[in-house]
Every structure is written in structure tokens, then in C-alpha cells.
Write an enzyme that holds these catalytic residues in place. Sequence first.
Site, PDB file in Angstrom:
ATOM      1  N   SER A 322      49.485  42.695  39.441  1.00  0.00           N
ATOM      2  CA  SER A 322      48.525  42.582  38.344  1.00  0.00           C
ATOM      3  C   SER A 322      47.902  41.196  38.309  1.00  0.00           C
ATOM      4  O   SER A 322      46.683  41.048  38.116  1.00  0.00           O
ATOM      5  CB  SER A 322      49.222  42.884  37.013  1.00  0.00           C
ATOM      6  OG  SER A 322      48.332  42.689  35.931  1.00  0.00           O
ATOM      7  N   TRP A 325      45.515  41.008  41.149  1.00  0.00           N
ATOM      8  CA  TRP A 325      44.315  41.786  40.856  1.00  0.00           C
ATOM      9  C   TRP A 325      43.304  40.948  40.076  1.00  0.00           C
ATOM     10  O   TRP A 325      42.088  41.068  40.281  1.00  0.00           O
ATOM     11  CB  TRP A 325      44.686  43.028  40.040  1.00  0.00           C
ATOM     12  CG  TRP A 325      43.520  43.872  39.624  1.00  0.00           C
ATOM     13  CD1 TRP A 325      42.961  44.904  40.328  1.00  0.00           C
ATOM     14  CD2 TRP A 325      42.754  43.767  38.421  1.00  0.00           C
ATOM     15  NE1 TRP A 325      41.906  45.441  39.631  1.00  0.00           N
ATOM     16  CE2 TRP A 325      41.752  44.771  38.458  1.00  0.00           C
ATOM     17  CE3 TRP A 325      42.816  42.929  37.311  1.00  0.00           C
ATOM     18  CZ2 TRP A 325      40.831  44.948  37.432  1.00  0.00           C
ATOM     19  CZ3 TRP A 325      41.894  43.102  36.284  1.00  0.00           C
ATOM     20  CH2 TRP A 325      40.920  44.095  36.346  1.00  0.00           C
ATOM     21  N   HIS A 326      43.804  40.082  39.202  1.00  0.00           N
ATOM     22  CA  HIS A 326      42.903  39.277  38.377  1.00  0.00           C
ATOM     23  C   HIS A 326      42.161  38.206  39.175  1.00  0.00           C
ATOM     24  O   HIS A 326      41.064  37.806  38.774  1.00  0.00           O
ATOM     25  CB  HIS A 326      43.678  38.610  37.239  1.00  0.00           C
ATOM     26  CG  HIS A 326      43.951  39.523  36.089  1.00  0.00           C
ATOM     27  ND1 HIS A 326      45.029  40.381  36.065  1.00  0.00           N
ATOM     28  CD2 HIS A 326      43.286  39.730  34.925  1.00  0.00           C
ATOM     29  CE1 HIS A 326      45.019  41.066  34.934  1.00  0.00           C
ATOM     30  NE2 HIS A 326      43.975  40.702  34.228  1.00  0.00           N
ATOM     31  N   GLY A 327      42.726  37.744  40.252  1.00  0.00           N
ATOM     32  CA  GLY A 327      42.007  36.726  41.007  1.00  0.00           C
ATOM     33  C   GLY A 327      42.787  36.243  42.207  1.00  0.00           C
ATOM     34  O   GLY A 327      44.024  36.310  42.255  1.00  0.00           O
ATOM     35  N   PHE A 486      36.478  39.224  37.753  1.00  0.00           N
ATOM     36  CA  PHE A 486      37.624  39.935  38.297  1.00  0.00           C
ATOM     37  C   PHE A 486      37.241  41.294  38.858  1.00  0.00           C
ATOM     38  O   PHE A 486      38.031  41.940  39.497  1.00  0.00           O
ATOM     39  CB  PHE A 486      38.715  40.110  37.228  1.00  0.00           C
ATOM     40  CG  PHE A 486      39.128  38.807  36.595  1.00  0.00           C
ATOM     41  CD1 PHE A 486      39.335  37.686  37.363  1.00  0.00           C
ATOM     42  CD2 PHE A 486      39.271  38.712  35.209  1.00  0.00           C
ATOM     43  CE1 PHE A 486      39.708  36.487  36.791  1.00  0.00           C
ATOM     44  CE2 PHE A 486      39.643  37.514  34.618  1.00  0.00           C
ATOM     45  CZ  PHE A 486      39.862  36.404  35.416  1.00  0.00           C
TER      46      PHE A 486
END
Length: 486
Positions: A322, A325-327, A486
Site C-alpha cells: 500500500s 502504491w502511493h509512490g 499517485f
Amino acid sequence: MLFNSLQFAIFLPIVFALYWFVTNKRLQLQNALLLISSYFFYACWDWRFMFLLMFSTLLDYFTGLEMQHAKNLQVKKFWFWLSIIVNLGFLGIFKYYNFFTESFASAMSSIGWQVNPLMIKVILPVGISFYTFHGLSYVIDIYKDRIKAEQSFVDYAVFVSFFPLLVAGPIERATHLLPQIKKQRIFDYKKSVDGLRQILWGLFKKIVIADNCAEFANQIFNNSAEMSGSTLFLGAIFFTFQIYGDFSGYSDIALGTARLFGIELLRNFSYPYFSRDIAEFWRRWHISLSSWFKDYLYIPLGGSSGGNWMRIRNTFIIFIVSGFWHGANWTFITWGALNALFIMPSIIMKTNRNYIDIVAKGKQWPSSKEFSQIIITFLLTVFAWVFFRAESIHHATNYISGIFSSSFFSIPQFEETKQAYITLALIGIFVLIEWFGREEQYAIAKLGHNWKRPLRYAFYYAIIITIFIKIFLFSGQDQQFIYFQF
């Protein structure tokens, strides 16, 4: 095109009028209009990346059909993995290629080998993480025989690219959204008014709360080496409310806009800063992403069925993924790992499902125990957000060490301190409104319904006037939403 822009204020009424007064009661035309409008909405950002959105849509549409018609499991697997690999391949190239090559070069240099990797100089296509996950969930659900492949390309394309959710979610499921797209929709005045009310509250969160907080959060984080501990702590608080106001504000606008067209999107936020532990926080923050990882990663990995070791391992995996996934930055991975650590006590002691209902349900105020739990959870969240906002791990650790210095007990000092205190007062009002509206889908859903009409309308006009004051007197340009990156 931004939700908080003049262009969108013109775009939305035009699409709404065409939808209900020109294509009304003709479902195929309505869906075609939504698709054209969605592609126009996306093209206003950068038309050059339209090919990526359209290619991803065509790929998953045709692989879905091929899996549906596959004569044996081997053929079905071929089309399934083709879609998965191509989708994740595009996401990896545009979002993570430079991160991996830079990390590899850095690792090699640490052992004395100099590597000059080829870097890709291209901007990240807005919304790629969101529409890729739409397509992945669709393909996985077909492979698992949870749904049938959609026959209509237009209907499927609307599911992927519906403009309210296209660039920053919520992350929808075909099982939830596609049936609504295929069903005749009838104009509902009350639902539309409710949608407008939620849009209004979303704009307030974004423009008045998030954008005001951003000014001071940016100032403090960008000059953190010069700031006292108390100022750094205040900067972390400002960012905590900036990201909440920004992202939950976007989600409110998206849900309200979809409701104008007779469509209900998945709820994405449920008052996360009133959570009593980190497990509850993650049931209330970015709900569509958390549930996506639960259904498509955590459970396939074994979920909680293999004892404590399995639960701990799988929890760390989904939180680190997670974060990634954000960056493409170690700060996001650290942020994810920190949240995994924070949630560990409740995972190990199996108390992670203790708090399902909203805090102090049916009561005006929380108990002293609930209040202390909220404060502790909030402070843990603030701590983790420092890594999310920082430019690097070094920046984050220096920032945190600065907070825990003797200067923490000094009076915060930075430019425009007076305006910062006004923003803090606005945050206080905002938190109170959210608290008293916490049992509803959004804070002002029913707030004031029992008031006399002049007072109720005065409340709405006060919100509108505050938004316009911020736009025209204190803001030079439209502020982009954080989650666009994102």
C-alpha cells in the site's frame, strides 16, 4: 480539469443538462455521453496519455471476453496473465522504473561499482494507479468466476473511466458499478440535492481546509532545519489535516457528482481521525483501497487462516505494498511499514475488529477512555504522516528528531503566524462539524435539517461565502489534489 476549477464549474452543468434533458430515458445514449464526457475530462489534463487509458480499457475488455469464452483453463490462464502482466508492466514503467533503477545504482555504488542507468524522463499519467486497479479487479473477478465478462464496450469503458472517479478514485468494483451503468436511471430531485450538498462540503474541505493547511505545511516542511520543535509539530498537524481535507474532499465531490447522474459510488472515508485504534483508522481511511488490498492480496495470501505468523506476514505485505502504491519513494514504504507496526498489537491480540461502529454512537460526546484512545491514535497517525510528506528518509528522521527537542516547549514562530492561527480556528470548527455529523455518510448530510429554513440556508451560504473568499482573495490559482500524483 480540476474539481475546484472554473472549467469544471462550466463542464458539470453542461453534461448534467445533456444527460437528463437530451439523452434522458435512453440508456445507451446516456452511457455514450458519460464516456465522451469522461474522455474529454481526462484529455483536459493531457490528451497525449489518452492512448494509455484507452489501451488499458481495450486490453481488459477483450481479455475478459476471451476468458469468458476460453475452452479450457490453460487458455483462460493465458489471457488472465496477459492482462495482469501488461497492466502492471505499464504501471511499473511509468511509476516505478526510475525508483528501481536509482535504488539499484545506489546499491551498486555502496559496494564500489559505479552504474549509470538509463532514466525515463516522463510525467506520471494522472489516475494510472486508479484505473489500472479498476481493470485488474474486473479481470480477476472474471477469472475467479465471480462475474461474467461485459459484452458492451461502452458500458465497460464507462466503468473504467467514469469522470468523477477517474483520476483519484474511489477504486470501484465491477460488481458494484457495472450493474448501475447497465440499469435505467431516473432523475431523483432529492438525490441530486443531496449530491450538491456533498459537493459543497467536499469543496469546503479542499479549498478552505486543505489549501489553507497546505500553505503552512509546505512552509514548515520546506524549511524544517530552521524551525523549532513546536513549529515542526504544528507543521505535521497542518499536513495531517491537509491530506485529509484534500483527499476526502475529492471523494466527497466525486460521490456527490456521481449522485447527480443517478449513480452511487463506494464510500471512501468515514471520519478516520475519530478512530480508537489504527485498525479502525484503516477501516475508515481510503476504504476502497484498503478493501481492494484485502480482497485481492491479503485473502489470496492466506489472510488470517494460518495463525499469528501468517496474519503478521500478510499484514506487513499489504501495508508495504500500500505504501509503495502511493509512490516510488522509500518514505512511502516506511510509512506503510510504520502503520503495519502500529496495527500489530491488535492483530496479535485479535482485537482489530473491536471497533466497528462510529465512536460514541448515539451520544453527544465520547467517554474519557474513548477520547484518550482517539488522541493516541491521532498522534500515531501524525507521526506516520511525517514520512509520507517528507522528501526523503533523512528529511523525515531529522524532522522528527527536531520535534522531540527542547524547543518543542517554545512558542511556534514562522511567517504569517496570525493567519496560521486563523487556519487552526477553522480546523477546530471543521472538526466540530465532522464530529456532530459523524453518523452520516458525510458531515453535513443532515446537519441543520431540523433548523428553521433561514438558519439552515444561512449555514449553507456561510460555507459558500467562505469558499469564495478563499478562492478570490487568498488564492492565485487552482490547487491540484494531492492524490493526482499517485
